[in-house]
Motif scaffolding. Structure first.
Motif, PDB file in Angstrom:
ATOM      1  N   HIS A   1       0.801  -1.237   0.106  1.00 15.69           N
ATOM      2  CA  HIS A   1       0.080  -0.079   0.022  1.00 15.69           C
ATOM      3  C   HIS A   1       0.889   1.380  -0.090  1.00 15.69           C
ATOM      4  O   HIS A   1       0.509   2.254  -0.455  1.00 15.69           O
ATOM      5  N   VAL A   2       1.980   1.089   0.704  1.00 10.79           N
ATOM      6  CA  VAL A   2       2.993   2.494   0.754  1.00 10.79           C
ATOM      7  C   VAL A   2       3.447   2.466  -0.861  1.00 10.79           C
ATOM      8  O   VAL A   2       3.341   3.740  -1.443  1.00 10.79           O
TER       9      VAL A   2
ATOM     10  N   ASN B   1      -6.576   3.586  -2.035  1.00  3.79           N
ATOM     11  CA  ASN B   1      -6.592   3.871  -3.612  1.00  3.79           C
ATOM     12  C   ASN B   1      -7.225   5.518  -3.609  1.00  3.79           C
ATOM     13  O   ASN B   1      -7.831   5.913  -4.328  1.00  3.79           O
ATOM     14  N   ILE B   2      -6.977   6.165  -2.471  1.00  4.81           N
ATOM     15  CA  ILE B   2      -7.508   7.574  -2.395  1.00  4.81           C
ATOM     16  C   ILE B   2      -6.621   8.587  -3.263  1.00  4.81           C
ATOM     17  O   ILE B   2      -5.262   8.431  -3.207  1.00  4.81           O
ATOM     18  N   ALA B   3      -7.156   9.737  -3.887  1.00  2.06           N
ATOM     19  CA  ALA B   3      -6.372  10.404  -4.684  1.00  2.06           C
ATOM     20  C   ALA B   3      -5.323  11.139  -3.796  1.00  2.06           C
ATOM     21  O   ALA B   3      -5.578  11.702  -2.863  1.00  2.06           O
ATOM     22  N   GLY B   4      -4.102  11.020  -4.400  1.00  2.00           N
ATOM     23  CA  GLY B   4      -2.967  11.775  -3.805  1.00  2.00           C
ATOM     24  C   GLY B   4      -2.604  11.360  -2.505  1.00  2.00           C
ATOM     25  O   GLY B   4      -1.961  12.217  -1.714  1.00  2.00           O
TER      26      GLY B   4
ATOM     27  N   MET C   1      -6.281   8.456 -11.929  1.00  2.00           N
ATOM     28  CA  MET C   1      -6.512   9.969 -11.662  1.00  2.00           C
ATOM     29  C   MET C   1      -5.009  10.635 -11.734  1.00  2.00           C
ATOM     30  O   MET C   1      -3.847  10.287 -11.280  1.00  2.00           O
ATOM     31  N   ASP C   2      -4.982  12.006 -12.065  1.00  2.00           N
ATOM     32  CA  ASP C   2      -4.098  12.840 -12.114  1.00  2.00           C
ATOM     33  C   ASP C   2      -3.947  13.018 -10.592  1.00  2.00           C
ATOM     34  O   ASP C   2      -4.546  14.089 -10.268  1.00  2.00           O
ATOM     35  N   LEU C   3      -3.066  12.721  -9.649  1.00  2.00           N
ATOM     36  CA  LEU C   3      -3.072  12.675  -8.669  1.00  2.00           C
ATOM     37  C   LEU C   3      -2.388  13.940  -7.962  1.00  2.00           C
ATOM     38  O   LEU C   3      -2.696  14.290  -6.682  1.00  2.00           O
TER      39      LEU C   3
ATOM     40  N   PHE D   1       2.654   5.734  -4.126  1.00  2.00           N
ATOM     41  CA  PHE D   1       3.585   6.545  -4.856  1.00  2.00           C
ATOM     42  C   PHE D   1       3.519   6.118  -6.323  1.00  2.00           C
ATOM     43  O   PHE D   1       3.675   7.144  -6.889  1.00  2.00           O
ATOM     44  N   PHE D   2       2.891   5.000  -6.555  1.00  2.00           N
ATOM     45  CA  PHE D   2       2.771   4.589  -7.971  1.00  2.00           C
ATOM     46  C   PHE D   2       1.311   4.195  -8.074  1.00  2.00           C
ATOM     47  O   PHE D   2       1.089   2.812  -8.445  1.00  2.00           O
ATOM     48  N   PRO D   3       0.143   4.856  -8.232  1.00  2.00           N
ATOM     49  CA  PRO D   3      -1.122   4.439  -8.174  1.00  2.00           C
ATOM     50  C   PRO D   3      -1.504   3.753  -9.213  1.00  2.00           C
ATOM     51  O   PRO D   3      -2.463   2.935  -9.635  1.00  2.00           O
TER      52      PRO D   3
END
Length: 481
Positions: free
Chosen positions: A17-18, A395-398, A363-365, A22-24
């Motif tokens: 998850h970390v 998976n939350i944006a940014g 998404m464009d995070l 960084f790399f969604p």
């Protein structure tokens, strides 16, 4: 593609998850090899490698206590985070924290007697949380603690009632809800089962009185006025509401709300409702499948005010596809003109169960989301709303968060209780999750010690209807009599 190999299975969750934060958009392939020498080995798309040797951790050569196991897991996660942060040349707002309840961690430290400086330093050093988010977490935890201090959480309980229907399913939604049009001929049967469960819970509660009631979903106002009246009447008749601090009904979608339904709600001791636009940009509403207009949001909100509702929440989502910071600023301008009593701002989380997730949307995070979150916080402050609860999602944006803002006396008490897990929450309805907070920890079948027991209802609506006696019986094994 990112390849990760771990020596122990216990490292896989946090490391995954970390890395995903960084790399969604990257595919991550993860394996466990107990024979390998490194505790964790990783290769990034550009070829950069990370390898953490077991001998670099001083506790590796002896059997560890459960506390030491947690310390080791945290240290491995921290070193992975620092490697990724250096490679990507940026920090995550919440550092290496992967849990959904960062304020619960802060609350524990407050109860342990830590002061503000100690707690913020703990978050920054132990979990690499940014100064801004450490400050936010502390501020919210203090407000939560103040609200919880007004309740006897051990004597009372909260009640959640789920209505799993919506006018249509939003493209970003992963909740257990179904289009109401497909279930018109089954809604009364669902209500029959739900009311049967509520009556059983009322008997099990005995003389205990709920502190809060929350009717959510889905969209409760997809029920017809008569059905809504029947549901709210059952709640009033089955539970002693004399000690009630809050009664929320998520009116939610403006296209499900009528004057008649609002008048029904007003006949009951409902203290708080939601009118949730998510955005005030018509192009986005059309894109995500919300079948209502911006003008309908404004009309329904004003109608609710005229009918006497004095605690109205509105929800917004930052990071919806195609939206820019300018769009969010326009949405906030329109919301500010309506002056809701509370505002909940979500950073978009695309989950596999949602239509967007199934489409593989990303998404464009980083270019817009941070500004949107900042603008929302500034607008809330201008409206006199203070942050009072916070949670995060996978998976939350940014790698941001969801924050509730409210006037000082309008904070959503149920929202705080569901985050802090300090009070039993009885839940009725398809997909509803009862959480029992026991006075002492017990050992579960898996060997874990906990004082929090979850009892899940089945999500499938027809199964819930047919298996309602089983749902009731499962709760009866645990609940007080």
């Amino acid at each position: 593609m990112i390849e990760i190999k771990s020596k122990k299975n216990k490292f896989t969750y946090n490391v995954y998850h970390v890395t995903k934060a960084f790399f969604p958009e990257e595919e991550i392939v993860q394996t466990v090899d107990e024979e390998q020498e490194p505790l964790v080995w990783m290769q990034l798309p550009g070829g950069a490698c990370f390898s953490l040797a077991e001998r670099s951790l001083t506790m590796a050569d002896r059997k560890m206590t459960p506390e030491e196991e947690q310390t080791e897991k945290r240290e491995v996660t921290r070193q992975v985070y620092r490697f990724l942060s250096e490679e990507c040349d940026r920090e995550l707002a919440w550092g290496m924290l992967t849990g959904v309840r960062p304020t619960k961690l802060v609350m524990q430290k407050l109860e342990d007697g830590m002061d503000q400086a100690q707690i913020k330093r703990f978050l920054e050093e132990e979990y690499c949380v940014t100064k801004e988010k450490a400050e936010l977490a502390y501020e919210i935890a203090c407000r939560e603690k103040e609200q919880l201090g007004k309740l006897d959480v051990s004597e009372g309980f909260s009640l959640y009632v789920g209505i799993p229907f919506c006018p249509s399913i939003c493209s970003y939604c992963s909740f257990s809800s179904s289009p109401v049009g497909e279930w018109k001929d089954k809604i009364d049967a669902y209500l029959d089962a739900l009311i049967k469960e509520l009556k059983a819970l009322g008997r099990m509660a005995g003389e205990r009185k709920p502190d809060t009631v929350y009717v959510g979903g889905g969209t409760p106002t997809t029920l017809e006025a008569g059905q809504l009246d029947r549901l709210l009447g059952t709640i009033r008749n089955c539970f002693d509401l004399s000690e009630l601090k809050e009664f929320t009904v998520e009116a939610g979608r403006p296209d499900s709300i009528t004057r008649e339904k609002l008048e029904v709600i007003r006949r009951y001791p409902v203290t708080r409702i939601s009118v949730n636009p998510q955005t005030m940009q018509q192009k986005t509403l059309d894109l995500v499948g919300r079948k209502h207009t911006v003008e309908e949001v404004e009309r329904i909100f004003c109608m609710a005010r005229k009918l006497g509702f004095d605690n109205i929440n509105m929800d917004l989502i930052a990071g919806l596809p195609g939206e820019t910071r300018v769009d969010m600023q326009d949405t906030l301008r329109r919301i500010k003109a309506l002056a809701p009593d509370s505002l909940t701002v979500h950073a978009l989380a695309i989950k596999r169960a949602a239509k967007f997730g199934q489409e593989g949307r990303t998404m464009d995070l980083h270019s817009e989301i941070s500004g949107m979150v900042e603008d929302a916080a500034e607008c809330a402050e201008e409206m006199g709303l203070k942050p009072y609860y916070l949670y995060r999602q996978k998976n939350i944006a940014g790698n941001f968060e969801n924050v509730g803002y409210a006037e000082v006396d309008k904070a959503g008490i149920y929202n705080i209780l569901i985050m802090e897990e300090k009070q039993t929450i009885l839940a009725a309805g398809a997909g509803a999750s009862t959480k029992l907070v026991l006075p002492e920890k017990i050992q579960t079948a898996g060997g874990k010690k906990t004082n929090l027991i979850r009892i899940e209802n089945v999500k499938n609506i027809m199964e819930y209807i047919h298996r309602i006696d089983e749902m009731i019986e499962r709760k009866g094994e645990w609940l007080w009599h």
